[in-house]
Design an enzyme around this catalytic site. Structure first.
Site, short mmCIF file in Angstrom:
data_model
loop_
_atom_site.label_atom_id
_atom_site.label_comp_id
_atom_site.label_asym_id
_atom_site.label_seq_id
_atom_site.Cartn_x
_atom_site.Cartn_y
_atom_site.Cartn_z
N CYS A 62 0.85 -1.20 0.00
CA CYS A 62 0.00 0.00 0.00
C CYS A 62 0.89 1.25 0.00
O CYS A 62 1.99 1.24 0.53
CB CYS A 62 -0.91 0.00 1.23
SG CYS A 62 -2.09 1.38 1.21
N ASP A 64 0.45 3.75 1.72
CA ASP A 64 0.42 4.30 3.08
C ASP A 64 1.84 4.56 3.60
O ASP A 64 2.69 3.67 3.55
CB ASP A 64 -0.33 3.32 4.01
CG ASP A 64 -0.68 3.94 5.35
OD1 ASP A 64 0.24 4.40 6.05
OD2 ASP A 64 -1.88 3.99 5.67
N ARG A 66 3.02 4.65 6.39
CA ARG A 66 3.45 3.92 7.58
C ARG A 66 3.90 2.48 7.29
O ARG A 66 4.17 1.73 8.23
CB ARG A 66 2.31 3.91 8.61
CG ARG A 66 1.89 5.30 9.05
CD ARG A 66 0.54 5.28 9.72
NE ARG A 66 -0.52 4.89 8.79
CZ ARG A 66 -1.81 4.77 9.13
NH1 ARG A 66 -2.17 4.98 10.38
NH2 ARG A 66 -2.72 4.41 8.24
N HIS A 118 -2.27 -3.94 5.02
CA HIS A 118 -2.11 -3.54 6.43
C HIS A 118 -3.45 -3.23 7.05
O HIS A 118 -4.34 -2.68 6.39
CB HIS A 118 -1.17 -2.33 6.54
CG HIS A 118 -1.72 -1.08 5.92
ND1 HIS A 118 -2.26 -0.06 6.66
CD2 HIS A 118 -1.84 -0.70 4.62
CE1 HIS A 118 -2.68 0.89 5.84
NE2 HIS A 118 -2.45 0.53 4.60
CO CO Z 1 -3.48 1.19 2.94
#
Ligand code: CO
Length: 230
Positions: A62, A64, A66, A118
């Site tokens: 992803c 993302d 993080r 995630h």
């Molecule tokens: Co994501």
């Protein structure tokens, strides 16, 4: 009074510029420090990396911020070839993802392809909601299909958080399945070992969970998806 107001607004504007500059410059300061650190541990670090790459893994994760592939797996530059998009999807018409896959499998000869989702994924969350979100909704429409495909299983989970977590897992499992359906992966299986794995990363404790949905040969795939003549 007029003069004071003017100079006050000037200070605010300047400080906004300064804030932007500091935010941006932090990356270059970080880069300088990182170079120093790497060279302290290994003076040949960059010379060695510049010679070429031989990663054993392709990471489809992803976007993302993080979930950085190298950091969470304790690996270094050169060890993981990376493709990231919103909600770690493997879409058959996505030439970006397919090009990365082809290059990684046919030229870099990676041993493992990993789809890493995630928990707490904003993309999956948005796909489970009916709120219109613009263009990104079109990308997430594929996840709505996975939701509908597994509606019965998901409806049996009463806790909304647990349902969302299961949906994150189901999305990864489906994307691993999509990888196995590609001619790129099937061609590789004819010649050599190649494993496709599905993982979920937990933002809460940093732990990676193997979803145990590995594909390593064409026999695991439903007959309709098996290409003949490749
Ligand atoms: Co994501």
């Amino acid at each position: 009074m007029n003069f004071r107001a003017k100079s006050f607004s000037h200070i605010i504007v300047k400080s906004k510029v300064e804030i932007m500059k500091a935010s941006y410059d932090r990356l270059f300061k970080g880069n300088d420090e990182w170079i120093k650190e790497k060279l302290k541990l290994d003076p040949e670090y960059f010379k060695r990396l510049a010679k070429g790459q031989k990663p054993e893994f392709l990471w489809i994760g992803c976007s993302d911020s993080r979930v950085p592939a190298n950091e969470i797996t304790g690996t270094e530059s050169g060890e993981i070839f990376v493709h990231r998009n919103i909600a770690n999807q493997v879409i058959h018409s996505d030439t970006n993802m397919l090009s990365v896959l082809q290059y990684a499998v046919e030229y870099l000869h990676v041993k493992h392809v990993i789809v890493c989702g995630h928990y707490g994924c904003g993309g999956v969350k948005a796909a489970m909601d009916t709120q219109y979100v613009g263009l990104v909704g079109r990308w997430l429409a594929h996840i709505k299909d996975i939701f509908q495909l597994n509606k019965q299983t998901l409806d049996e989970i009463n806790d909304p958080e647990a349902r969302e977590k299961r949906m994150v897992e189901l999305n990864v499992i489906e994307q691993v399945h999509n990888l196995a359906k590609t001619s790129i992966v099937q061609k590789a299986w004819k010649k050599r070992e190649l494993e496709i794995h599905g993982w979920v990363y937990s933002l809460e404790d940093g732990r990676i969970i193997d979803l145990d949905c590995k594909y390593s040969n064409i026999d695991q795939l439903e007959p309709i998806y098996r290409f003949s003549g490749i």
